[in-house]
Structure formats: C-alpha cells, structure tokens
Scaffold this active site. Structure first.
Site, PDB file in Angstrom:
ATOM      1  N   ARG B 434       0.833  -1.200   0.000  1.00 49.91           N
ATOM      2  CA  ARG B 434       0.000   0.000   0.000  1.00 49.91           C
ATOM      3  C   ARG B 434       0.866   1.247   0.000  1.00 49.91           C
ATOM      4  NH1 ARG B 434      -4.978  -1.620   4.110  1.00 49.91           N
ATOM      5  NH2 ARG B 434      -5.059  -3.767   3.383  1.00 49.91           N
ATOM      6  N   GLU B 489     -13.328 -10.068  11.088  1.00 46.93           N
ATOM      7  CA  GLU B 489     -13.722  -8.842  11.763  1.00 46.93           C
ATOM      8  C   GLU B 489     -14.874  -9.149  12.704  1.00 46.93           C
ATOM      9  OE1 GLU B 489     -15.035  -6.038   8.915  1.00 46.93           O
ATOM     10  OE2 GLU B 489     -15.415  -4.460  10.382  1.00 46.93           O
TER      11      GLU B 489
END
Lengths: 204, 1139
Positions: B434, B489
C-alpha cells in the site's frame, strides 16, 4: 440514398445489403463475360478486388435496380434476387440466385463490420466459381429479377413502379441447384446458388 | 501484399540460387534456363496475370536475378515512402518528435483500417511502413486476424516481433503519443500465452500450488544469488524456466542465448523440489567456478541476500508457480468463459473471494451455534458499555504469507492472476504494498507499474478458513458476546467481562491472535459499535486505540464524512454538493432537513453517526432477507442454449445456498447486465464493462426451494427480457421473501416424499458409480481389449432409464399423495423403497403395518432366480471377452503367465458381476413390474396423443425424460420379467439406439442438440466402426457442429476406413440416415452450401470406400432432394468426382 429510417438496425442492414448486391451483381456480369472485359475496372471493396462497370448505362441499370429494392428489403418483402442470363428466345440459361431472409425482429445494433466480413466471403468465392457455371452462347442477355414474398402495393412507394413484370420464360422442370456460398450472420441470412435447367427440360 | 507472396518470392530466389550452384557451365543455354525458372517461380508467387508483364520487364531489365530485383524494389519503395513522408509530415505535425519515430510496421492481411490507410498514418506521424516483411526492418506486425497455421508457428511467422492490432496505431494517434503495444497484442496470441489462471483451473491446481509454496520460496531466493556472481547463469535459468513453461511473453528482459542442459536441469529441479535445486546450484558452481555453494539450504543466509530491491524475487517466484501449473491445468486451459466451460458457474463461485466471505457466515453459525442469544437477554445496563472491534490486518494477504517470514515486509498482494499485464484485480495488498500506492480493486498491470517487485499470491481459501476459525476461537474464549461481521472482523461486548480494563483485554486478545495465527490484528475500543470501528481504523496496522466517551466529539469533529460506515460515493457526493466534508460540518444540519433530503432512515443514521451515537447492540444477528448469486465476470454467450445452460447452473447454485440455510423463497428476481450498445470491449479481461442493469421479478404464492419450479420461473423471467444473448455480460438470481423451511408446515409431508426421490436417484447414482468403477477396474485388468466386457456391463447401465421412470412416476404422484393417506402397497416402487435409508424404511414399513417387509423379502427370492440366469449369461460374455484378451496376449513371450493371472481376475470379475447384477437388476425389475399400471392414467396411451408443439417447448431435459418414458410405456405390461431379460439382452447386444427409432419422428433435429451433440454420444458406443470413427472425428475436428469438417477430417485421418461389420448394419444405416436427415433439416434453410458440401463429400469420397455409407447415402438421397425441392424449388446437383 439517405433515408430517415436508415437509422434503424434493419435499415442499416438493408443499406449494406444493397451496396453489396450492386457489387456482387456487377461481378457476376463480369464473370459471365457478357460484355468486353474492358467495360470493367478493378476496384477494392471490403478489401477485396472487385469489378466496377465503367459504362454509365450498365452501372446505372444495376444501381437503380438494386437501390429500388431498398424499401422492400427493409420490409422484408424480398425473398430472392436473381441474375438471369437468357438467350435470344428469352429462355433462361443460367440463374444466379441470392436467397435472403432478414430477421425482422432483430433488435440490437447491427455489427456492420461483422456483416461486411461475412459478405466479403461471397465476393471471394464468386470469381473462383466460374468452373461451376455454364458457357453462355454469344448473344445472350441478362436481367435482374426480384422475387417478392407478396406483391407490394403500388402506392407504398414510387420505387415500386420501377419494377415491371418480367418477360423471361420460366423453366418447366425444377432446376438443378449448385450452391455457391451461404452465410448466416444475424440478422441477415444470405445464400447464393446457381440454377441450371434440368436435363429433362425440353430443348428449344 | 500479403506475407505469403513475399515468402514464395523468397523461396523463389532461394531455389534460384541453388539452381545457380548446380549449373556448372555458364553457357547461353544455361542462361536461358535460368530465366525460365525465374519466371516460373514468379508465376507461382504473383498469379498468372502478372506473368506476361514480368517477362517483358525482365527481358530488358538490368537485374541478374530475383533477389537483386527485390532489393532494388524495396529500396525504391523506401525512397518513395520517404519522399511522401517528408511532404506530408511537414504539413501535419507541429510537435517536435513524431509519434511513430522508430516504429516500422508490416501489415499482414485484412485490417480495419486498411493497410493503405495505415500507411498514410505512418507517413504522417514519422513511422515507417514496410511493404515486404523483413526481420531487420520491421518492428511491429499489424494484423487483426491470423490463420491457425500462423498462430501455431508464430515464431517462424513473426520472427519474435510483436503482433499487434491496428487499434494500437489508432489509439496512439488519438493519444498523440506512442502507447505501449502490450495491451493491443493480437487476442489470439494473447490468449494463447495468457498465464492468467482460468477460473476453473484455479481450484484444480490450488492444492498443488499451496504445497509448492515453500519450494517456490526457495527457488525465489536462489535466483538472485545465482545472479550475483555470474549474471549469465542467472539469466540463463530464467529464460529457461519461462521457456519450459511455454510462455513466450515474458515481459522481463531475458537473455536469448541459453544452454539447453541447464534449462532442463532447472525444470527438473522445480518439479522435484528443494533437494534438486541444491544440487543444481552446486552444479552451477562447478560450471561457473563461483561461490554459489554456500546456499546449501541455508534460508537465513539467502534471505539476507535477497534484498527488497531485487526484482528477481518476484519474477522467479512467478516462474516456479507457472511451471507447476501447466502440468495440472493443461486440459482445461480454454475454459475461461461461459462459452467454454460447462461448469462455469460452479467454478466461478469456487474461486470467488466474495462468495467465500458471503458463505462464511453459514459456516460460522454451524461452528458456534451457542452464539445466538436473544436480544432480550441483553440488559441495557446503566453501566458504561465498552465494545472492542477486532479486525485482522489485511487478512487475505497476511494469512497467505504468514508462513513466509521473509515476505512480511515485502509488498505482497493477492490476485487471481499473476500475469503482469493482466487486468485481474488486486484483491488485497499488505501495508508495504500500500505504501507504493497499490490498492485493492486495482488492475494488476497498474499495480505492477507502481511496484514492479510486487509479489503476487493466489487465494488460499483453506488457509482463510483455518485462520478465521482460530480467530473466532480466541474471541469466544475471551468474551461471550461476539458479533461476527466477517471472517476477519468482529465486535465484542466486554461490558460484563471479567477483565476490567478493555484495553488490556484487547491487547491480550491481539497477542494471542498473533501467536496462534502469525497474523496481526488491530483493535478499537469505544463505547459503541460505531466508535469502536472508527477507532480500529485509526489503530491500523497492528495497533489498538481507545476512544473514551469524552473524546468522541473531538475525534469526530475533523473526521471526513466518508470515513463513517454507510456513506458511499453517492451519499458523499450529495453531501459534498452542500459543502459538507467533515462530521463537524454535518452536525450543523438539523435532523429534519437531513431526513427530508436523504430519506428518513439515512438521515437519521447520519445525524446519529456524526454525533457518535450508535444504538445497535452487539450480537443481534440480522437474518438475511434475500439470497442469491450473481456472476458478472466471464459471461459470454453464443446462443440461447448456452444462456439457458448458464441459467440452470445459476439456479442450482442459488438452490444450494437456499438449502444450506434451510430457507425457501417466494420472490424471484432475475438481474441481467446488458452491454450498452455503445460500450466498447471492457478494459478488464472478460469483465462486464459498461452495462445497463435490467431486472424482472416475480412472486409465487407458496415459498419454494424446488429446483424444477425455480428453473421454470427463471426461464419465464428470462423470456420476458427479450434480449440478445450476445449482449449479456452478467446474470444474477436473487431470492427474497424468505421463509424458514422448518416453519413451512405443509412442506413436511412433502419432504418425506422428496427424500424418496432424492434417495432413489442417489442410489441409482451410486450404482452407476459402482458400475463405472468396476468398469474401470475391468479396463485396467484387461487392457484395451475390454470392449466386450463393457457391453456386458451395459445390463447394469440399463437400470438408468427404468429407474428414472420410477422417479417420474413418484413425481407425478406427489400431488395425489399429499391429500390421500397412503398409496396402496402394490403401487410402491420397491426398488426405491429398498434403497431408502433404514430409518425411513422403518417409518414406511410402520405405515403399512409391516407388510412392506414381507413383500420385499418375497420379491427378493424371485429376483435371485432371474438374476442367476442373467448372471450366467453375463458370465458367458465375460468369458468370451477374456478369451479375446488371451488371443491378443498370445503373441507375448510370457503369455502363459498372463493367462494364469487373467484366470484369477476372471473369477474375481465374474463374482463381481454376479453381485452387481443382483443389485443392479433388482430395482429396475421392480420398477417395471410395479410402475406400468400406474403410468396408464398419467401418460397418454400412445405417441400420437402427444402434442408435439408442447413437447418442443419443454426444456430439453424434461423433453428427454418424457421421450424416454414414452417408448418404455408402450412396452406390454405384465411381461415384466421377460421384458427385463429382453431389454438387458438387447441392450448388451446392440446399444440403446433402438429406442430412438421411435423418437425421431417426434423430435426432429434432436441428434444435433447438446454439447457434444446427442449423436456423438450414441455413435461412440455403437457397434459399427464407421459410426464410431465419426464420433471420434467429432472430437478430433475440434468439437465442431459442422458435419462437413467432420467428414473432411475423417477423410484425411482414417486410412483404415473399412466396411462395417455386417451384423448390425441395418441398425447402423438407419442411425446414419437419421443423423443426416436431421442435419439437413437443421441446415437446409440457412446453409444449403454446408449441406451441399457434405453430400458431395459423401458421394464422391465415402460411397466408394464403404458399402455401408453407400447404402445410407442412397437411402437419404431422395429425402435430401425432397427437402431441397421444398425449400428451393429445385434439385441439388451433386456431381461426383470433381473434388
């Protein structure tokens, strides 16, 4: 020949078809050697070498005849377009038939390139199929004849009046068929074949 | 100006030269001859027309031979070009450097725009245009289509030059700069060399890929090492690897010169594992005399060497991966769209990440069933709630690289494909990646441009599941209230947790997650779900953050609105127009005006969120309201049939999901993505591009998960679209108004009947599997000669249709049986009943008061008798087959030995057959005996009563079912025993073809339906060699539906095209006639040329060689002429012998 309805997919197809027929018919006439080869000149159409008539009247005849078909093609009325070679007694010797059917319910856009690509194969096949055709006698004549699914009403368009009933005699026996080329590319299905008189046909 | 002409011209000059060297005396006579040969070759090259002109020009030309002529001609053409270029480019370009400087194109074949136009463009923009191909002058070959032969010998055709579509030039001109030609590479070639793993392939090779991972790494690091001391050996290896993978389009610059033996060694090393690589390295050392030897499996050391700036890390790891692939993948290489892969839907979802996430929830619920506590038990306590939100850091990447510590700080991304030019989307990228600007959803080629040494891994769903399970195990250990958001998550409500400090708890959990899974997780702690989630975002990566309630206002004040969950592009844009960018600004707007503007719910949500208010509770599961499946990638259809097939598969997929969640739906929506008429081919490979979204839906009165019902609904819905199937780019099926299956009461009884059906079909399947297994083993034992044995086995296969009858029957009974109490015991399909699971059987037996059991045992006694006789017959057949085998083995030197082995096998096989026959025959017999009377009232008594038009409207499978029923139905009832014996006998004698004789008049063209067409399946098992050859040729000619090419292929391929054996001849002739007739019917209207070609081939080439074909031909010929007369009003003239 710009028309309003040319924008529709069928109009588009018909326009391409008419253009193609004009070229193809010229090629057939050249192929059969009815006229002196000098009456034609080489041109490129759809990237194929084709013949173009140089004589204005010949060009005009083919052009007007085929363009006169345009409205009927759009309506899907035309079933066959024939190029008929006949002798002095009006007896046909050989007929090149374009049998066509246009899918009237075809909705989406016509891929012009696709259609042309398919039609191109006819123009390639035509010059090499001379061996399948017959040698014509010296003073023969020819004409373009269209076969309709139903008779068009005279009022529908002025073009209809350009078409007159043919004088050419018909064969008495079913003819012999030699297919030359077929193609089926939505929305147009086109087949080109030869017709010759059958052996049992009474000789004139 | 085609390439061909140049080639023949070249060959002309070559033959010329050789002639020169042969002729020794330079007399005038020889000179004459010389000229003659030149003319001859020219004639071949240019066609007969140019002969005269070339002759005259040669007479008085100064050229000694063709080669020098061409040289001068080329030079002159260049001069002309230069002159034209200087005149046209002066007027055209104003910028300093022309676009195509240094580009020299050669146009091959038909292009749009034409070669002359392209020449004009090149003139104008400073490029060169070559009229004749030359490896030295030309830099790019432009063409839009290549014949197969050129594709196959691409190298000899292109000389390694790029073959590019003309749109490259056009786009470059439009962009006014020279674009990279790579995306414009000719599709045919691009797809050939495409190393994008096809979707179906993906999963087939998945496991092997994973297992090779470690190995991949090893080679990955060795490479740079080797590269260090002597750059040459490194590049050699790389080239070789890419060569050995068969991928010619390797974008890295690689050395061309390489030595064969090293290449082979490397290839072997890759497949054999690390040990080999080590050896290979030491070999390399002895070769090059450098210090490569230190590698010796010392990974740590290697790791140091592989510095992050080494581009070869990624490159070489590709290579290894790629090289493992072809071995697994080869056969399904072409299955990449709906066009080619019959199981597209299934495979698509198998390798879909979204699908994984979507279906993960079901799995989770099964795993932690205790989890669902009701919301009522959640007491809204006065205590301050504290919520932890735990989220794994770039889950999809870190799971995959968790076992490669050396990759932790390298840019890594997950993607379907590792083709560096590909348009596959990055699914997930780790933080180093990233840092380079690589984002999820980016095309791989763009990511590669940003970060050339990006390492790509494919999905590893098994690992994801494993880690997700570990993750949740840890969460559940520490906290009772867990709300799963996704596989990586979750929210934890730790208000009541034993550990007081939520921050401490979070750090414990994170630590444990890291220790167990080797993947990091981040956590956010706050007073509600919203804030916890926002906190996590700030905490990432690998951190945690606590936002105490008093800090919420400050935190939110500067927060951009798009950070809030639930705000997407559309909403963001709407708010942007009102100049709202942060939550602080949003707060100034009243709730009412928000609700007025954006809708009540959204407004309410926004108003709450920007104040940090979130009233949702942890652990309230939202029942899914709809369920569906959608495919928007790789969807391309040729015709309606493909499309229906796809639709059916989609139904199946959705059905599985419905059943997986035990729900039924009432509302069905079919969504279609239709290519916009002006949309271009999408940038993403096989993507959907710019589409219109269409949808139709329908609601049925009773919730259903019945496959047939759903299929019917889908076909109906699809029909209402009136769409050209070629424009379809995506399809989705959504089922809503879901009802749980348990509560649907009337379904209960039906369920029991359903289970009959399913178990019945399952049992047939099982039998088939057993049969085919046995067949396989027989094949293995007897080698190639076991055809007769196989036919013996057909008797077991014959249960197929008859059991299907049974299924249909009970299907038809469904509505009746639901109301009335029980079918009479005679109506029961004993074969089905017997194969029921024991508990169900007991249930039914109870219903009938135990009569069932008696009946079955009685039947069994009878069956055994029949079976015995059948078996003795089969035994005989097997014996015959074995004898044949013996004959074939007779030539072997150790034949005696073989025979004794065969003898043993023999007994074993016969026993097996015996067992098989008992189990196989029983149900079919039972079916026939008991089902015939019932069918009487359901089916029309004869074929003439069938409405053919209705039949033709039916879906294909249904139609086949019905047709399969009819002829069986006409069999005399009562004679079931005899009938059974007769059918199994006749079927083992001939093949199931005799049934179709009666079907043909009804279902025209049926033989040409399906993929492969019906006839291929039939002919393959035929006794007649000619028919078998034809079926073979179908595959050899590339599975075309074009009979003429099959015939052509047959002619060129089979020299041993012999007469059919005389016994089954009549049968076979009628088969062939049916095939031909149906083909005529199929083609006569649209393609008379094809029919003509076929029959001319048959007449001129086949009839002489085979009496059998001659007979078929003379049978079918009148029918052909009848068809032609009907359609064209003439007779087809089929001349013989001409070609």
């Amino acid at each position: 020949m710009e028309r309003r309805d040319n924008q529709s997919p069928l109009g588009e197809t018909a326009r391409i078809l008419v253009e193609f027929l004009e070229v193809a018919i010229t090629c057939i006439v050249f192929l059969k050697g009815v006229y002196h080869p000098g009456a034609f000149e080489r041109r490129r159409y759809m990237n194929v070498v084709v013949q173009k008539a140089r004589h204005p009247e010949l060009r005009e005849y083919i052009h007007s005849a085929v363009n006169g078909l345009l409205p009927f093609l759009q309506e899907g009325l035309v079933e066959r377009v024939a190029v008929v070679f006949y002798n002095t007694e009006n007896i046909p010797l050989e007929r090149f038939i374009f049998k066509l059917s246009v899918n009237q319910s075809y909705g989406s856009k016509v891929e012009e390139a696709n259609l042309e690509f398919s039609l191109r194969s006819f123009l390639i096949k035509l010059p090499v199929s001379e061996a399948l055709t017959k040698v014509l006698p010296r003073d023969c004549r020819w004409e373009i004849t269209a076969y309709f699914r139903s008779l068009p009403e005279a009022s529908t368009s002025k073009d209809a009046e350009l078409w007159i009933p043919t004088d050419t005699k018909q064969w008495l026996q079913p003819p012999l068929i030699t297919p030359l080329k077929s193609m089926n590319s939505e929305p147009l299905c086109l087949q080109l074949y030869l017709e010759h008189p059958s052996q049992s046909e009474p000789k004139p | 100006m085609s390439f061909n002409s140049t080639r023949s011209a070249n060959s002309g000059s070559r033959s010329k030269r050789s002639f020169n060297s042969l002729s020794s005396n330079p007399s005038s006579n020889g000179n004459n001859k010389k000229r003659k040969t030149t003319q001859k070759t020219l004639g071949v090259g240019w066609g007969s027309n140019s002969r005269s002109s070339s002759r005259s020009s040669f007479r008085n030309s100064p050229f000694s031979d063709f080669g020098s002529y061409m040289e001068v001609k080329n030079r002159k053409l260049q001069e002309q070009f230069n002159a034209e270029a200087s005149s046209s480019s002066n007027s055209g370009s104003t910028s300093g450097k022309p676009i195509f400087q240094g580009v020299s194109i050669f146009v091959d074949g038909f292009t749009v725009p034409s070669s002359q136009e392209l020449r004009g463009y090149m003139l104008k923009h400073g490029g060169r245009f070559e009229n004749y191909f030359s490896r030295h002058h030309v830099t790019h070959i432009i063409c839009s289509n290549l014949p197969d032969s050129k594709i196959k010998n691409l190298r000899s055709f292109s000389g390694g030059l790029p073959v590019v579509k003309p749109s490259w030039l056009m786009d470059s001109i439009a962009a006014n700069k020279l674009l990279s030609w790579v995306p414009y590479q000719l599709d045919q070639i691009a797809s050939e060399a495409h190393n994008q793993p096809k979707i179906s392939v993906f999963f087939a090779s998945e496991s092997s890929l994973v297992s090779k991972d470690s190995e991949t790494c090893v080679t990955g690091q060795i490479k740079p090492k080797l590269e260090d001391p002597s750059a040459k050996s490194g590049t050699i290896k790389e080239t070789n690897l890419s060569e050995s993978c068969g991928s010619m389009q390797h974008s890295e610059p690689t050395g061309r010169e390489w030595d064969d033996s090293v290449g082979k060694n490397i290839a072997r090393a890759v497949t054999q594992g690390p040990v080999c690589i080590e050896r290979e390295c030491s070999e390399g050392k002895s070769d090059k005399g450098s210090d490569v030897c230190t590698i010796g499996g010392n990974t740590g050391e290697i790791h140091d060497q592989a510095s992050p700036s080494q581009p070869f890390v990624s490159v070489s790891s590709y290579i290894t991966k790629r090289s493992t692939r072809p071995t697994v993948v080869e056969p399904s290489n072409w299955h990449r769209s709906t066009l080619h892969d019959p199981n597209f839907v299934e495979n698509y979802f198998k390798s879909s990440r979204l699908h994984f996430i979507g279906t993960w929830r079901n799995r989770y619920r099964r795993r932690f069933p205790s989890f669902g506590y009701t919301s009522s038990s959640v007491n809204v306590s006065t205590r301050r709630t504290s919520i932890i939100h735990v989220d794994m850091d770039c889950f999809f990447v870190s799971v995959v690289i968790r076992k490669h510590s050396e990759l932790q700080d390298k840019p890594v991304a997950i993607c379907h494909s590792d083709n560096p030019r590909g348009t596959a989307e990055i699914s997930s990228a780790n933080y180093p990646a990233r840092g380079y600007g690589v984002r999820a959803g980016m095309f791989l080629r763009d990511a590669k441009a940003l970060c050339p040494h990006l390492v790509i891994f494919p999905y590893n769903f098994e690992a994801y599941e494993e880690v997700a399970d570990q993750f949740y195990n840890i969460l559940h250990k520490h906290c009772k209230r867990v709300q799963a958001v996704s596989c990586d998550e979750a929210f934890l409500d730790v208000t009541d947790a034993e550990v007081e400090d939520p921050q401490f708890l979070a750090s414990v959990i994170r630590k444990e997650i890291f220790e167990t899974t080797r993947c990091t997780a981040s956590a956010g702690i706050a007073g509600n779900l919203l804030m916890a989630r926002l906190a996590t975002r700030a905490a990432k990566p690998d951190g945690q953050r606590y936002i105490p309630p008093e800090m919420v206002d400050d935190y939110l004040h500067e927060l951009p609105i798009k950070e809030l969950p639930g705000i997407g592009h559309v909403l963001e844009e709407k708010l942007m127009r009102r100049h709202i960018q942060t939550c602080g600004q949003l707060r100034r707007i009243s709730k009412e005006s928000l609700q007025k503007e954006l809708g009540i719910k959204t407004g309410d949500m926004l108003w709450n969120y920007c104040r940090g208010i979130d009233n949702r509770l942890v652990g309230v599961i939202q029942e899914s309201k709809s369920m569906g499946a959608e495919v928007n990638w790789g969807v391309r259809f040729n015709d309606l049939k493909d499309c229906h097939h796809f639709l059916m598969n989609l139904c199946k997929e959705v059905l599985l999901r419905l059943q997986g969640c035990a729900v039924q739906g009432r509302n069905f929506t079919l969504k279609i993505k239709k290519r916009r008429s002006d949309a271009e081919e999408p940038a993403k490979y096989m993507g959907c591009g710019d589409c219109e979204n269409l949808s139709h839906s329908t609601t049925v009165p009773l919730a259903t998960d019945d496959e047939d019902v759903i299929r019917r609904i889908m076909v109906q819905l699809f029909g209402s679209f009136h769409i050209d199937v070629k424009d379809i780019r995506g399809m989705g099926l959504q089922v809503s108004k879901l009802e749980s299956t348990d509560t649907a009461k009337p379904g209960h009884e039906r369920n029991s009947i359903r289970s009959w059906l399913t178990s019945a079909s399952a049992s047939t399947k099982e039998q088939h599997i057993i049969a085919s297994l046995a067949k396989e083993s027989a094949n293995r034992d007897f080698g190639e000669q076991s055809i007769d044995v196989n036919q013996g086995w057909l008797s077991t296969d014959s249960t197929g249709p008859s059991v299907q009858i049974g299924t249909n029957l009970s299907n038809a009974n469904v509505p009746l049986d639901q109301d009335s109490a029980l079918p009479s015991i005679e109506d029961l399909d004993l074969g089905v009943v017997e194969s029921l699971p024991p508990d169900l059987f007991a249930e039914i037996n109870d219903m009938y008061g135990g009569k069932l059991n008696n009946m079955i045992s009685k039947k069994k006694c009878q069956n055994v008798d029949v079976c015995n006789s059948l078996c003795s017959m089969l035994q005989g057949r097997v014996q015959v087959a074995i004898n044949e085998v013996r004959e074939s083995f007779g030539l072997d030197p150790d034949s005696a030995n073989v025979i004794s082995v065969e003898d043993k096998e023999d007994k074993y096989e016969v026993e097996k057959i015996h067992a098989e026959a008992v189990s196989g025959v029983e149900p079919s017999k039972a079916v026939i005996s008991s089902s015939v009377p019932d069918k009487m009232d359901l089916m029309p008594s004869s074929l003439s009563q069938v409405d053919i038009s209705v039949l033709q409207q039916l879906p294909e499978d249904l139609r086949v079912d019905v047709l399969g029923l009819l002829p069986a139905h006409r069999r005399p009832e009562g004679a079931s025993f005899v009938a059974l014996g007769a059918t199994s006998k006749s079927e083992s004698d001939k093949c199931p073809e005799n049934q179709t004789g009666s079907i043909n008049p009804i279902l025209k063209k049926e033989l040409w339906f399906g993929d492969p067409p019906e006839w291929v399946k039939k002919f393959k098992n035929s006794d007649c060699s000619v028919l078998r050859i034809l079926a073979d040729m179908y595959y050899k000619s590339g599975s075309t539906s074009c009979l003429s090419s099959i015939l052509q292929r047959t002619l060129s391929d089979s020299k041993h095209f012999v007469n059919a054996s005389s016994d089954a001849e009549e049968e076979a002739i009628s088969c062939l006639c049916d095939l031909l007739q149906q083909y005529i019917e199929l083609k006569i209207e649209t393609d008379i040329e094809e029919v003509y070609v076929c029959f001319r081939l048959l007449r001129s080439r086949f009839t002489m060689r085979s009496e059998f074909v001659f007979q078929s031909y003379s049978l079918i010929y009148p029918r052909l002429q009848a068809f032609v007369r009907e359609n064209y009003g003439g007779t087809l003239l089929i001349s013989d012998g001409k070609d």
